[in-house]
Design an enzyme around this catalytic site. Structure first.
Site, short mmCIF file in Angstrom:
data_model
loop_
_atom_site.label_atom_id
_atom_site.label_comp_id
_atom_site.label_asym_id
_atom_site.label_seq_id
_atom_site.Cartn_x
_atom_site.Cartn_y
_atom_site.Cartn_z
N HIS A 1 0.76 -1.25 0.00
CA HIS A 1 0.00 0.00 0.00
C HIS A 1 0.79 1.30 0.00
CE1 HIS A 1 -3.70 -2.19 0.34
NE2 HIS A 1 -3.25 -2.83 1.39
N HIS B 1 -3.57 -3.14 7.97
CA HIS B 1 -4.60 -3.35 6.96
C HIS B 1 -5.19 -2.01 6.56
CE1 HIS B 1 -7.94 -5.22 4.83
NE2 HIS B 1 -8.76 -4.45 5.51
#
Length: 133
Positions: free
Chosen positions: A24, A127
């Site tokens: 990410h 996450h």
């Protein structure tokens, strides 16, 4: 025994944080010759897929320092325990256009500025839950 379990928990947490960064965080944003191929290149380079080598339907790359995401973990969580960044960050959303099995995946890139909502473990993001305007 407790010391060993604590050490293993720390290792798993570190691996989850490292996996989060790999999937990410792209800061500064990687330059590619053809901007529309950014997602195709990054998804392959970072080996982002779902179980069974399937193309991931959606992935978000954050173009901000990892410390901005770690700082979110120090903020008050929402009602379901998620943490939101203090400011909007530059992002690229990669949405699957076609393909089923990795690496034969084709994505559409969309650049936006949004708040990032993360799940944290031991003070670090593990996450990317969602983004919001």
């Amino acid at each position: 025994m407790t010391l060993v379990l604590a050490a293993l928990a720390g290792l798993v947490s570190c691996q989850n944080y490292q996996t989060f960064l790999q999937k990410h965080v792209d800061n500064p944003r990687t330059r590619v010759q053809r901007a529309q191929r950014y997602c195709d290149i990054m998804m392959q380079r970072r080996r982002v897929m779902v179980r069974g080598n399937h193309c991931k339907p959606l992935n978000t790359f954050v173009h901000a320092p990892a410390r901005d995401l770690v700082a979110a973990c120090n903020r008050r969580p929402n009602a379901v325990g998620r943490h939101t960044t203090r400011r909007r960050l530059s992002l690229t959303n990669c949405r699957l256009l076609r393909g089923r099995n990795w690496p034969r995946c084709t994505y559409r890139a969309q650049q936006v500025r949004r708040y990032v909502v993360v799940n944290c473990r031991n003070g670090k993001p593990v996450h990317l839950d969602s983004t919001r305007p």
